[in-house]
Design a protein around this motif. Structure first.
Motif, PDB file in Angstrom:
ATOM      1  N   SER A   1       0.643  -1.323   0.003  1.00  0.00           N
ATOM      2  CA  SER A   1      -0.003  -0.140  -0.064  1.00  0.00           C
ATOM      3  C   SER A   1       0.757   1.471   0.021  1.00  0.00           C
ATOM      4  O   SER A   1       0.254   2.438  -0.050  1.00  0.00           O
ATOM      5  CB  SER A   1      -0.944  -0.151   1.270  1.00  0.00           C
ATOM      6  N   THR A   2       2.158   1.251   0.062  1.00  0.00           N
ATOM      7  CA  THR A   2       3.134   2.227  -0.059  1.00  0.00           C
ATOM      8  C   THR A   2       3.255   3.034   1.308  1.00  0.00           C
ATOM      9  O   THR A   2       3.450   4.220   1.314  1.00  0.00           O
ATOM     10  CB  THR A   2       3.060   3.055  -1.326  1.00  0.00           C
ATOM     11  N   VAL A   3       2.493   2.540   2.235  1.00  0.00           N
ATOM     12  CA  VAL A   3       3.000   3.307   3.508  1.00  0.00           C
ATOM     13  C   VAL A   3       3.942   3.210   4.096  1.00  0.00           C
ATOM     14  O   VAL A   3       4.575   4.133   4.566  1.00  0.00           O
ATOM     15  CB  VAL A   3       1.539   2.702   4.513  1.00  0.00           C
ATOM     16  N   GLY A   4       4.816   2.118   4.230  1.00  0.00           N
ATOM     17  CA  GLY A   4       6.229   1.765   4.364  1.00  0.00           C
ATOM     18  C   GLY A   4       6.420   2.407   5.725  1.00  0.00           C
ATOM     19  O   GLY A   4       7.257   3.502   5.802  1.00  0.00           O
ATOM     20  N   TYR A   5       6.394   1.759   6.722  1.00  0.00           N
ATOM     21  CA  TYR A   5       6.677   2.157   8.036  1.00  0.00           C
ATOM     22  C   TYR A   5       8.208   1.930   8.267  1.00  0.00           C
ATOM     23  O   TYR A   5       8.881   2.590   9.095  1.00  0.00           O
ATOM     24  CB  TYR A   5       6.075   1.287   9.311  1.00  0.00           C
ATOM     25  N   GLY A   6       8.614   0.970   7.514  1.00  0.00           N
ATOM     26  CA  GLY A   6      10.314   0.694   7.562  1.00  0.00           C
ATOM     27  C   GLY A   6      10.743  -0.218   8.658  1.00  0.00           C
ATOM     28  O   GLY A   6      12.020  -0.430   8.718  1.00  0.00           O
ATOM     29  N   ASP A   7       9.752  -0.798   9.562  1.00  0.00           N
ATOM     30  CA  ASP A   7      10.146  -1.803  10.428  1.00  0.00           C
ATOM     31  C   ASP A   7      10.563  -3.008   9.889  1.00  0.00           C
ATOM     32  O   ASP A   7      11.303  -3.734  10.424  1.00  0.00           O
ATOM     33  CB  ASP A   7       9.187  -1.711  11.535  1.00  0.00           C
ATOM     34  N   PHE A   8       9.860  -3.265   8.571  1.00  0.00           N
ATOM     35  CA  PHE A   8      10.346  -4.690   8.118  1.00  0.00           C
ATOM     36  C   PHE A   8      10.500  -4.265   6.633  1.00  0.00           C
ATOM     37  O   PHE A   8      10.020  -3.458   6.064  1.00  0.00           O
ATOM     38  CB  PHE A   8       9.263  -5.788   8.098  1.00  0.00           C
ATOM     39  N   SER A   9      11.974  -4.765   6.008  1.00  0.00           N
ATOM     40  CA  SER A   9      11.965  -4.590   4.697  1.00  0.00           C
ATOM     41  C   SER A   9      12.918  -5.726   3.938  1.00  0.00           C
ATOM     42  O   SER A   9      13.655  -6.215   4.952  1.00  0.00           O
ATOM     43  CB  SER A   9      12.568  -3.185   4.695  1.00  0.00           C
ATOM     44  N   ALA A  10      13.066  -5.881   2.861  1.00  0.00           N
ATOM     45  CA  ALA A  10      14.044  -6.777   2.357  1.00  0.00           C
ATOM     46  C   ALA A  10      15.380  -6.321   2.597  1.00  0.00           C
ATOM     47  O   ALA A  10      15.976  -5.286   2.524  1.00  0.00           O
ATOM     48  CB  ALA A  10      13.634  -6.903   0.927  1.00  0.00           C
ATOM     49  N   THR A  11      16.135  -7.375   2.958  1.00  0.00           N
ATOM     50  CA  THR A  11      17.708  -7.172   3.163  1.00  0.00           C
ATOM     51  C   THR A  11      18.727  -7.602   2.245  1.00  0.00           C
ATOM     52  O   THR A  11      19.755  -7.131   1.759  1.00  0.00           O
ATOM     53  CB  THR A  11      17.916  -7.573   4.791  1.00  0.00           C
ATOM     54  N   THR A  12      18.467  -8.658   1.475  1.00  0.00           N
ATOM     55  CA  THR A  12      19.207  -9.369   0.507  1.00  0.00           C
ATOM     56  C   THR A  12      18.873  -8.625  -0.865  1.00  0.00           C
ATOM     57  O   THR A  12      18.071  -8.125  -1.039  1.00  0.00           O
ATOM     58  CB  THR A  12      18.843 -10.692   0.302  1.00  0.00           C
TER      59      THR A  12
END
Length: 359
Positions: free
Chosen positions: A62-73
């Motif tokens: 939804s593009t809210v994107g809190y940033g607490d979880f994200s892809a790291t590889t």
């Protein structure tokens, strides 16, 4: 086999053309599964638990994107950038649009009278719409502050939008006919408790009342208004469960001429919005024999109410106005009285009245 595939293609095309809920949910579920699988292949272990993934998927897509979880590889970021966000954002937008369309459609149905009210029980139905008179009816119904809490359904045949949107107690339905069984089932007429028929003309009122008198429950009460007294009289002869009223303008004019102020008295007695009002009360079946005098004094002393008369049926076809004080009354009779507000049967001490009378 070719016929089967042809039908399958037609079915799928129908879902695609109207962007059905089934198609959208299926596409979203497939996209979630594919995204999860690709993240698993990318070794994004922190995102794989179901509860975490669902939260991450909704927030990221939804593009809210809190940033607490994200892809790291590196591979995981490519999956998010190429697969998850572009396709997911498109699905998310379609879902929101579909939901908005559904809400708009639902509200529109209520506005145009297309909703179904077959679930209602013990409700009030008003047949017919008149610009001034119908609104007054609703105001008078709602003005009775001790009335039983019932839903009011306004049924019309005209093409129009909900005329009483500011009244949350009033539901609106447009029927193609007041006498068609399928149309009447939309308002569950068989379970309605109170019915007012005020048609476009006397003919519509007459035919509607004639039809409803045979399909309502035995305890239901029907009120029908006529301009022509002959039609009211004819309906009374054929439908005993319909209370017919006709225009009383001539009688009121003469009474106002002979006894000035009479029209004002009539207005006060009929309106629940101001002053004392005329009400009725059915005596509980278990009440023993009383006299008019017993109840007359009790009502005046305890409820500031004045008894007008006694009826022996719900439509008051057999009524005695201002009977003598020794007039006998028993359970099932209906008292008509004037009071500042309605007197409920539960508010009357019947045992005290009966014991006083027996002594």
């Amino acid at each position: 086999m070719p016929i089967f595939f042809k039908r399958l293609v037609v079915l799928m095309r129908a879902h695609v053309d109207k962007a059905s809920w089934q198609l959208l949910f299926t596409a979203t579920l497939i996209h979630m599964i594919v995204t999860w699988g690709l993240l698993w292949l990318s070794n994004e272990s922190a995102l794989l638990p179901i509860s975490t993934f669902f939260y991450y998927y909704v927030v990221t897509t939804s593009t809210v994107g809190y940033g607490d979880f994200s892809a790291t590889t590196e591979l995981g970021r490519w999956v998010v950038a190429i697969i998850q966000i572009p396709f997911g954002l498109a699905l998310f937008g379609v879902l929101l649009g579909k939901a908005g369309q559904f809400v708009t459609y639902w509200v529109r149905r209520g506005m145009t009278g297309e909703k179904d009210f077959a679930h209602l029980q013990n409700h009030i139905v008003i047949f017919g719409w008149h610009d001034v008179r119908t609104k007054k009816m609703v105001d008078y119904i709602l003005g009775d502050n001790k009335r039983e809490d019932r839903k009011i359904v306004l049924a019309v045949t005209e093409v129009m939008e909900h005329p009483l949107l500011s009244y949350p107690e009033v539901a609106f339905v447009r029927l193609t006919s007041f006498t068609d069984d399928e149309q009447l089932s939309r308002i569950n007429i068989g379970c309605a408790d109170k019915i007012i028929i005020d048609g476009d003309d006397d003919n519509q009122t007459f035919t509607t009342a004639l039809k409803l008198s045979r399909v309502v429950k035995p305890a239901a009460h029907i009120s029908a208004h006529f301009l022509d007294d002959t039609k009211a009289q004819l309906l009374r002869e054929h439908c005993k469960n319909v209370e017919c009223s006709a225009s009383m303008s001539a009688e009121i004019l003469v009474r106002a001429m002979q006894d000035p102020g009479s029209s004002r008295v009539q207005e006060e007695l009929l309106s629940t919005l101001h002053g004392d009002t005329q009400f009725s009360l059915a005596l509980p079946a278990e009440v023993g024999c009383l006299t008019f005098g017993d109840i007359f004094g009790y009502f005046k002393q305890h409820h500031d109410a004045t008894l007008l008369g006694v009826a022996h049926d719900i439509n008051a076809l057999n009524m005695d106005l201002n009977p003598p004080l020794d007039y006998k009354i028993s359970g099932g009779d209906i008292l008509h009285y004037i009071a500042p507000q309605r007197v409920l049967a539960t508010e009357v001490n019947w045992s005290s009245l009966c014991s006083k009378n027996s002594s």
